[in-house]
Scaffold this motif. Structure first.
Motif, PDB file in Angstrom:
ATOM      1  N   GLU A   4       0.979  -1.321   0.024  1.00 57.90           N
ATOM      2  CA  GLU A   4       0.137   0.049  -0.053  1.00 57.90           C
ATOM      3  C   GLU A   4       0.879   1.081  -0.043  1.00 57.90           C
ATOM      4  N   GLN A  20       0.539   5.904 -11.458  1.00 59.82           N
ATOM      5  CA  GLN A  20      -0.201   5.062 -12.461  1.00 59.82           C
ATOM      6  C   GLN A  20       0.800   4.062 -13.058  1.00 59.82           C
ATOM      7  N   ALA A  23       0.760   1.079 -11.032  1.00 59.51           N
ATOM      8  CA  ALA A  23      -0.637   0.268 -11.306  1.00 59.51           C
ATOM      9  C   ALA A  23      -0.784  -0.430 -12.256  1.00 59.51           C
ATOM     10  N   VAL A  33      -4.621  -4.166  -8.533  1.00 63.58           N
ATOM     11  CA  VAL A  33      -4.153  -2.882  -8.469  1.00 63.58           C
ATOM     12  C   VAL A  33      -5.351  -1.983  -8.208  1.00 63.58           C
ATOM     13  N   SER A  34      -4.923  -0.910  -7.704  1.00 62.81           N
ATOM     14  CA  SER A  34      -5.840   0.209  -7.717  1.00 62.81           C
ATOM     15  C   SER A  34      -4.866   1.510  -7.386  1.00 62.81           C
ATOM     16  N   TRP A  35      -5.464   2.560  -8.020  1.00 58.53           N
ATOM     17  CA  TRP A  35      -4.867   3.799  -8.065  1.00 58.53           C
ATOM     18  C   TRP A  35      -6.038   4.867  -7.651  1.00 58.53           C
ATOM     19  N   LEU A  36      -5.678   5.797  -6.569  1.00 66.10           N
ATOM     20  CA  LEU A  36      -6.748   6.665  -5.917  1.00 66.10           C
ATOM     21  C   LEU A  36      -5.846   7.898  -5.807  1.00 66.10           C
ATOM     22  N   PRO A  37      -6.291   9.073  -6.483  1.00 70.18           N
ATOM     23  CA  PRO A  37      -5.824  10.193  -6.430  1.00 70.18           C
ATOM     24  C   PRO A  37      -6.348  11.130  -5.320  1.00 70.18           C
ATOM     25  N   TYR A  39      -8.010  14.342  -4.613  1.00 74.52           N
ATOM     26  CA  TYR A  39      -8.465  15.523  -5.595  1.00 74.52           C
ATOM     27  C   TYR A  39      -9.038  16.523  -4.705  1.00 74.52           C
ATOM     28  N   VAL A  59      -8.143  -6.017  -5.206  1.00 77.16           N
ATOM     29  CA  VAL A  59      -7.902  -5.265  -3.884  1.00 77.16           C
ATOM     30  C   VAL A  59      -9.138  -4.837  -3.145  1.00 77.16           C
ATOM     31  N   SER A  61      -9.844  -2.388   0.030  1.00 75.43           N
ATOM     32  CA  SER A  61      -9.918  -0.692   0.157  1.00 75.43           C
ATOM     33  C   SER A  61      -8.770  -0.038  -0.860  1.00 75.43           C
ATOM     34  N   PRO A  62      -9.424   0.838  -1.613  1.00 76.82           N
ATOM     35  CA  PRO A  62      -8.398   1.474  -2.360  1.00 76.82           C
ATOM     36  C   PRO A  62      -7.637   2.681  -1.618  1.00 76.82           C
ATOM     37  N   LEU A  63      -8.512   3.052  -0.364  1.00 72.88           N
ATOM     38  CA  LEU A  63      -7.901   4.103   0.463  1.00 72.88           C
ATOM     39  C   LEU A  63      -6.610   3.633   1.121  1.00 72.88           C
TER      40      LEU A  63
END
Lengths: 182, 354
Positions: A4, A20, A23, A33-37, A39, A59, A61-63
């Motif tokens: 993480e 990115q 990911a 995989v996950s990608w969380l910006p 924002y 995946v 939680s992406p957080l």
């Protein structure tokens, strides 16, 4: 395997694209995989970060609140994330721009003068790739080949001429760890 | 075509194109603007039409117009913009017009902020517009699930001649995950012989309206609508359960929050607390069955939401007094962490003394 990762810095330093790339490479290798910006009302020069999860399983939680690795490219990001890294985790710092010193003893601190080294390569904008190269060499969560393959997708055909300098930067970052010069 | 890495908002748009959506009318608003931008580029490629309306109110009424011709049509917005569409949504239901409407919820009330939230739950499930109506609401938790649910949404809309809402949050819209656009056989749907495409000497004029000045006539129309809602309640319920078989405590969460809650659930299980999870996928009709099956066996339900407590009311109705129902939530754009949810579980289970 569950990594993480949080990558943080000024907008424009390429923290979003670093995430990115990881990911994308993970996806190419069949990993979850996950990608969380982050924002918000962001602007160039403001701070930005992204959370990337790479896992052998789908995946959850992406957080990411307690990263296994944090890569920070500026002082505000250092201040925000140093305390969040999980005990036993990894903390990679761009010491060209970060003036603080990492002093947590329960995590691995890696300081790299990434912006200076990028300038030596002739392009200050590949500082992010030097840090990414070091991160990959240390964790080996995805292969360099997958990252290079992803780079083509993320950059797009009209920026293929930038692949070489990005590749040099990735290799530079990796070599720092191999040679144990840091 | 294999897996691709995309943003949630883009996945919604591409899934709609895959589902045969040819028309999109909308107005940009964070955190769903990528959806609008994607449609602007993509729809002309498939012979469709994208139009940026002058406002959300105009956009929903353009949807009304396009739907009247039998076309598959969509609009999307985020909370404040979605509020503006309510009158048009009520008209769509009253006129029995299918459409898919997407709400990528942000913090409220008012202009609020642009961070993730689920605080439009009441609005989407209880009817944000006027009149006796219901709208099926689907809440995907992953980008792959979006692909499936958008196709379902267009099919449900056509089958019942009723709008369908897709509810996500800013996190779902902004995040990237691998997705695969799976092709599936076209569902068998009733012919749209009601569509106003011009008469060709094949019958009388087709009238699409929600106006009915005669009270008995309007009551009859309402009875017809209620019959449709009853059928939706019977046939369009969707949910998933995880580890509820032996659970002493059950978390109820939907959308991205369910994923965060699942991490907390797994950690609590490692520490010996038997926790399960019910994830409503259709928020309306709300899934009652998984509660009826578990409510006489569990110690407590915990509704976890990105709101001050909205779905928890439906949980209480479904549990119907058979077990206590607790709530944990963050709002205003704050996302609950797995550590917080874990802490809540352990406190309830008596593992942490405070």
């Amino acid at each position: 395997m569950l990594e993480e990762i949080i990558i943080a810095g000024f907008g424009g330093q390429g923290v979003m694209s670093m995430g990115q790339l990881i990911a994308y490479a993970g996806m190419l290798e069949g990993k979850g995989v996950s990608w969380l910006p982050s924002y918000g009302p962001e602007q160039r020069g403001g701070t930005a970060n992204c959370a990337v999860v790479v896992s052998d399983e789908p995946v959850g939680s992406p957080l990411v609140t307690k990263p296994t690795t944090a890569i920070v490219l500026n002082n505000p990001s250092f201040d925000k994330f140093e305390s969040k890294v999980r005990s036993g985790g990894l903390f990679i710092v761009n010491s060209s721009l970060v003036t603080r010193t990492a002093d947590r003893k329960d995590i691995t601190n890696i300081e790299i003068k990434a912006t200076d080294l990028a300038n030596e390569l002739g392009n200050s904008r590949v500082a992010n790739m030097i840090l990414l190269g070091a991160f990959l060499e240390y964790t080996k969560i995805v292969t360099m080949d997958s990252i290079l393959e992803s780079l083509k997708k993320v950059l797009g055909p009209d920026k293929y001429h930038l692949i070489e300098v990005n590749k040099q930067a990735l290799e530079k970052g990796a070599s720092l760890l191999m040679e144990k010069t840091i | 075509m294999g897996k691709v890495l995309m943003k949630g908002n883009e996945v919604i748009a591409e899934s709609a194109v895959h589902a045969g959506c040819k028309y999109f009318f909308g107005y940009p608003i964070t955190p769903q603007s990528e959806l609008v931008a994607y449609m602007a580029r993509r729809l002309p490629e498939v012979g469709g039409l994208f139009l940026q309306a002058e406002s959300e109110i105009a956009a929903i009424n353009m949807v009304y117009g396009a739907s009247s011709t039998g076309a598959r049509v969509m609009t999307s917005s985020s909370s404040p913009g979605f509020s503006l569409k309510q009158e048009g949504i009520s008209y769509l239901v009253g006129s029995e017009l299918p459409a898919v409407i997407c709400n990528i919820v942000r913090g409220g009330p008012g202009l609020g902020n642009i961070q993730p939230a689920q605080s439009d739950y009441f609005q989407v499930t209880k009817g944000g517009g006027h009149g006796d109506y219901h709208i099926p609401v689907l809440a995907p938790a992953s980008l792959q699930e979006i692909v499936e649910l958008i196709q379902d949404a267009f099919d449900i809309a056509d089958r019942y001649r009723n709008p369908v809402i897709i509810m996500g949050d800013g996190m779902l819209g902004q995040m990237m995950e691998p997705v695969e656009f799976t092709e599936r056989p076209v569902s068998e749907l009733p012919e749209k012989n009601w569509a106003a495409t011009g008469t060709r000497g094949d019958g009388g004029p087709k009238i699409i309206t929600s106006l009915e000045l005669d009270a008995d006539g309007l009551e009859k129309r309402n009875q017809h609508l209620q019959k449709k809602f009853a059928e939706m309640k019977e046939k369009e319920v969707r949910y998933e359960t995880y580890k509820t078989e032996d659970a002493d405590y059950i978390i109820v969460a939907f959308g991205t929050v369910a994923r965060i809650a699942m991490n907390a659930m797994n950690k609590a299980r490692q520490d010996g607390v038997k926790v399960g999870l019910i994830r409503p996928i259709s928020l309306w009709p709300f899934p009652e069955k998984p509660f009826i099956e578990t409510r006489d066996k569990v110690n407590m339900y915990i509704s976890v939401e990105m709101s001050a407590g909205q779905m928890v009311e439906d949980v209480r109705l479904a549990v119907n007094g058979h077990a206590p129902v607790d709530f944990f939530g963050r709002n205003g754009g704050v996302v609950p962490t797995q550590e917080e949810i874990y802490h809540k579980i352990m406190m309830i289970a008596g593992g942490i003394q405070v």
